[in-house]
Write an enzyme that holds these catalytic residues in place. Structure first.
Site, mmCIF file in Angstrom:
data_model
loop_
_atom_site.group_PDB
_atom_site.id
_atom_site.type_symbol
_atom_site.label_atom_id
_atom_site.label_comp_id
_atom_site.label_asym_id
_atom_site.label_seq_id
_atom_site.Cartn_x
_atom_site.Cartn_y
_atom_site.Cartn_z
ATOM 1 N N ARG A 192 -24.884 4.554 57.481
ATOM 2 C CA ARG A 192 -25.813 4.407 58.613
ATOM 3 C C ARG A 192 -26.949 3.425 58.334
ATOM 4 N NH1 ARG A 192 -22.051 6.453 60.028
ATOM 5 N NH2 ARG A 192 -21.674 8.423 61.112
ATOM 6 N N PRO A 240 -11.306 1.548 62.923
ATOM 7 C CA PRO A 240 -10.602 1.845 64.169
ATOM 8 C C PRO A 240 -11.150 3.146 64.768
ATOM 9 C CG PRO A 240 -9.247 2.470 62.290
ATOM 10 C CD PRO A 240 -10.468 1.777 61.744
ATOM 11 N N HIS A 289 -11.914 10.512 57.029
ATOM 12 C CA HIS A 289 -11.785 10.456 58.486
ATOM 13 C C HIS A 289 -13.090 10.887 59.166
ATOM 14 C CE1 HIS A 289 -8.197 9.772 61.200
ATOM 15 N NE2 HIS A 289 -9.151 10.029 62.082
ATOM 16 N N ARG A 331 -18.666 5.499 64.143
ATOM 17 C CA ARG A 331 -19.623 5.994 65.137
ATOM 18 C C ARG A 331 -20.753 5.007 65.431
ATOM 19 N NH1 ARG A 331 -18.510 10.559 61.744
ATOM 20 N NH2 ARG A 331 -17.362 12.218 62.823
ATOM 21 N N ARG A 357 -11.121 20.337 65.332
ATOM 22 C CA ARG A 357 -12.414 19.910 65.896
ATOM 23 C C ARG A 357 -12.811 20.882 66.994
ATOM 24 N NH1 ARG A 357 -10.330 13.616 65.928
ATOM 25 N NH2 ARG A 357 -9.329 13.807 63.870
ATOM 26 N N GLY A 369 -17.584 6.526 56.126
ATOM 27 C CA GLY A 369 -18.059 7.917 56.142
ATOM 28 C C GLY A 369 -19.550 8.018 55.913
ATOM 29 N N TYR A 420 -0.887 4.569 62.542
ATOM 30 C CA TYR A 420 -0.339 5.806 62.007
ATOM 31 C C TYR A 420 1.159 5.600 61.928
ATOM 32 C CZ TYR A 420 -4.689 8.188 63.331
ATOM 33 O OH TYR A 420 -5.985 8.570 63.460
#
Lengths: 380, 380, 380, 380
Positions: free
Chosen positions: B309, B76, B274, B329, B163, B306, B128
């Site tokens: 790639r 998500p 996360h 991502r 962040r 996490g 959540y």
């Protein structure tokens, strides 16, 4: 905008002449220890606890009878007025506003009494054992009268560390503008205007003692006039006699020395390598902390400083058994960036980061932080 | 040309305004955890099996009753429409075309019903536990009606991660063009044309809830209105009552918490930090995976995300006992680079890389991948 | 001037178009394994023996009945003529002049017979098991007639590795000059003059097989036409039947597979990860060598390749139990830099470096090199 | 200003032609060992003792009957006159002024007698066992007459190391100015004026032996004319007969060879890899020191060189059991920067750094330094 300690550092670097900036930022020789203080933290990894109710959190701790807003207090730093004319006064104001302890240095560039007058939070006094015991005694007495709550004896300076940046920059007290650094200073008008005209940066400010009229290299002066390389544990015993409040020994790097400090009556130690400014080749403090905690953590408070730049650093130290951390350079960056407000802002950032770290670890209070919340990278 | 996920990232970076790009790419604080997610994979080395007949290979797996084309599904992600106006709709289209699961976020910027209408593959819903349980309950009910197959409860956000890139970039919802980022946005006309005029990026899109009219910092809004820092394991129990389909807990980093999730009835966990966006200082997820598998791998599905790639990353996770990986991502880069087609393309690259990795390891199916095919670098 | 292999590489890089250079120099995906092959050697440290009489030294070894000047031989490399028109002929001339073995590749771009005609040193033949067993059988038969001394079966290419540089560069066979690489090629007139006009680089040269008229991506062609992903140990058994000379299996990375090769009658293995060109994520070969030696070193020859660039690398492999090393890229750099002479020069550099390393270690011959001369960095 | 050895190196680099600078600074092949000598020290961390009276400190030691001002002496270096015309004379003057031992090299570019005439401190002589034993014998005899106190036999040069920088720079003896290095030399007028006109740099200066008239590569000449690769332990026995003063063996890297040296009557060893100039791939000397000390430290003196650039390096070696350290390049940098004064200055810096390190560790004398003051980074 200052979002973290690193922002404050960058801003301070822009505002301060190079010689002043490096006097604060630099370490001894090849700065191996200075860097180890930072990189050490990164090798410790968190092990969070999920789904703990963390709605009500409290970052405050009780330290020798004082309630402070977080497990972080202010290290002593010498000659703070080279950064701004108000110097220690603004630091005391910022620390008080942020609700934590300011450890006044025996090498402070304002008098204890003046600082105490503006401080709204608790003050500690840091001392070196100088050759002239009476001088130290009188300063301790003045600290007592001024309401200082604890005494912190720094033991890692029998001689002055080899800070080559200062030698290269021709750093003296008072700072002198000369051919080599003229342009560098001239480009920092804010600092120049603040510092120009006045003798606020002579060593006279060291609680009334004076090196004479000329600008001298700091280390040269201190070694010639003040430091007592013959200092030994009996000096701690003497101080213990003199002072019945909480007494800490700062500059401990091994279990053996922590135990010795306890024997001689210290109530706590600060694991410290003097911010990497004394002996280059010492490990980072976070790597020295565990053995000190294992040996003496049950009988005294263990504080630590060195490379603490994030709330996560503080919480890692707590997880390894520290009672609290101390910071020096971070509040000086705040001071350079924004005076008392800047100091407060840096401290508030720490408090927010500590608070957020607690929440994300599943801890509501500092007491909830223990060894299970951390592991050495690569270990199981 | 996009040959791998990194190409897609580079293309996305060129097309998106800096604030948007960094909102997606960035992590918390010093991004230690963000980087650890990547570097962790490189410390695991393959041990192939030679001369196995791998002519017929199959990368597909069965996950809670759905056959998907590969052991990789879509994480998500919130507010997907900041990247392209079609947002989640295009992600759902791409995931369906690639034949895998899309986990719809409770913070999605399109409604569940609209997304479900265009999705040809299975959907999961991530939730959540917000303060308003009824709101969560209604969303879960809508998800059930829309045919969502599994529920995934994210537990690592009692408060919002620090962040700093977003703070620095003045990132708000909806994104506002201001003096600071005008030129940056103006140089991305494709994005600008797509986003201009319209309220598709207000928080109203969060399944019907609204923060008011002004642009606000995301974390500020979420913490003020939605997050429930008092959340605990009873919330999982409550959700377990509410939902009789497969239930996963996302954000597990330790064996203890995985076991706890199993006790409370979860059918699986997602080992996740996360994406390095919450607590900086957590280990990379591939380093947390083994202990979770060892503790709970026999009684529940262990997924992980996490830093995934490459197909080799996925196969390394499988070899360590994961059932499947999730990515966030990477598909957003595909979305920025080419809409639904871009999402599909990135997923196809993963599938081809997984397939080639299986062949080169001497494995025909995901089931053939086990712990003997991998070792920690430097170990015997 | 060429003082070492790195000099030859640099010179080759200047002379070759980027697509050709990277076709040779590159590895699969993120080139983690390519780099691991190099960095692995640096973690092994020598433990020399002092004051040994090393006045008379001999770097030569006996390998399956052939005396060669050093424990280093030439790997097979495909399509060598992309580097220079003479291609394999010059490599064979250089290897012969330097007194070592050249392993001719089944994917060579000149015929076995032509190469054998100019070779003054021993030749080996490398084969893949292609789908068409008869084709392989006929090539093996031609090799036997041409006097090849040993057969080497490569087993790590059930599918083609993901070499993204080639995809990015549009590398085809034959190489095509197009808009994208026109200037790059035009700036290498020496290479261009050598390669222009002629069909010497079609796949026809693969011992008589042809992909058709158009330029195609190498991997595409090989996977479509030749590779046999269903290959298994029975193919080794079949080859063992076919060939009664020395038989080696190349591409072994584990003890298990080395033992299996021995069971099926192989006389030796080459520890290899295909120069980092197949599965990215394999360890460096020097790190895989010890377990292979420990398991099978007493019953077969253990060779190795991957990252061998110095005489010290060769001696480290010997100390860990290898019989000899093989090199691919180094002689191709020599070929690009100076044709047959360049190949010889690179090999002579290796021989001199091996000889000097023996002397400095207190070893007179290759047999004097054993495990006591090396240690893993940091171990005792 | 020269504050540390690194400053002296930088100044030397500015003053010397590149070929000369790199002849001194460079190592063999990829300079892995050269770098390991430096990085090795950083992995050892101090464990100080606090609150020890260090007011009275003494860095001096007794070495084979000579009292020297510190546990640091001067390595032999060949052809010192390439740096300055006075060469070894100035080194001897500087070493004497600093109060320590200068080890004269058999490859010195001034005669033993001339050097002894200006030396105010103790001299040692280093010898290689050359093919012509009588020549070595005559030099040893001259050394005895000139009052040399100890003999040091270097054993790690059976052949000349592969110093590629010298080959690249066309470094010969005497240095020749040619087209390639003309401008480089011309930009160093101070060096050029010093070296121009005169034959002080022919090999004639090697205590009377001559390579003929032409400039030759150093290694070529030495290997052709002097080195004896057949040298073995009997040569040590022979030297032991010849010389009844202290005898050391330099170039030991293992416990076995140290024990062998003791058997043959050596009074000490120098743990050394020839400054990374011989076999590339040897560990840093600080990493080889512990095993040598453990094996032979109770029966002979253990010295070490290689990468010693700081007083902390010296003290680390002492803590690991070394009696003293030796330095080569550092005093050559001093010589290039300031002649005899420069040599003295570099040595004084070392002494001050050693003294400060003792103070900060809580040690008053070299004898107080033991294994408890150090630990390997990361160990407990």
């Amino acid at each position: 905008m200052i979002h973290n300690v690193e922002d404050a550092r960058r801003q301070a670097k822009r505002r301060l002449p190079k010689a002043i900036y490096e006097f604060v930022a630099g370490g001894a020789e090849d700065e191996i220890t200075l860097n180890a203080n930072r990189t050490g933290f990164d090798r410790w990894e968190f092990r969070p606890r999920a789904l703990i109710d963390v709605a009500v959190r409290d970052t405050s701790i009780d330290l020798f009878g004082d309630r402070i807003t977080m497990p972080l207090l202010l290290d002593p730093t010498g000659l703070t007025r080279v950064i701004s004319r108000a110097g220690e006064l603004d630091v005391a104001r910022g620390a008080g506003a942020a609700g934590t302890i300011y450890t006044l240095g025996i090498g402070a560039s304002q008098s204890i009494e003046d600082i105490a007058a503006v401080a709204s939070g608790p003050l500690w006094l840091q001392v070196y054992i100088w050759r002239d015991r009476e001088l130290v005694e009188s300063i301790v007495e003045r600290a007592r009268l001024a309401g200082c709550r604890a005494l912190c004896m720094t033991i890692d300076v029998p001689v002055y560390g080899n800070r080559e940046r200062d030698a290269r920059n021709g750093m003296t007290i008072p700072p002198r503008i000369n051919v080599a650094n003229f342009w560098d200073s001239a480009l920092r008008p804010r600092w120049l205007r603040d510092q120009l005209f006045g003798d606020h940066l002579t060593f006279k400010n060291l609680q009334g003692i004076a090196p004479g009229d000329d600008a001298v290299a700091i280390g040269t002066y201190l070694e010639r006039e003040l430091y007592k390389p013959s200092s030994d544990w009996r000096d701690l015993a003497w101080l213990r006699e003199l002072w019945d409040g909480p007494l800490l020994v700062k500059g401990i790097m091994t279990a053996d020395d922590a135990l010795r400090a306890a024997e001689y009556g210290a109530d706590g130690v600060v694991v410290s390598n003097h911010g990497g400014r004394q002996l280059d080749g010492l490990p980072g403090t976070i790597d020295a902390l565990p053995e000190v905690v294992a040996a003496a953590g049950d009988r005294m408070k263990i504080l630590m400083d060195g490379g603490v730049r994030r709330g996560t650093d503080v919480v890692k130290a707590l997880a390894l058994g520290a009672t609290a951390c101390m910071v020096g350079r971070p509040y000086l960056w705040g001071l350079a960036a924004g005076g008392a407000k800047g100091v407060e802002q840096v401290l508030d950032i720490f408090r927010q980061e500590i608070d957020r770290t607690l929440a994300l670890l599943g801890a509501c209070t500092v007491d909830d932080v223990d060894r299970t919340l951390i592991r050495y990278a690569g270990s199981t």
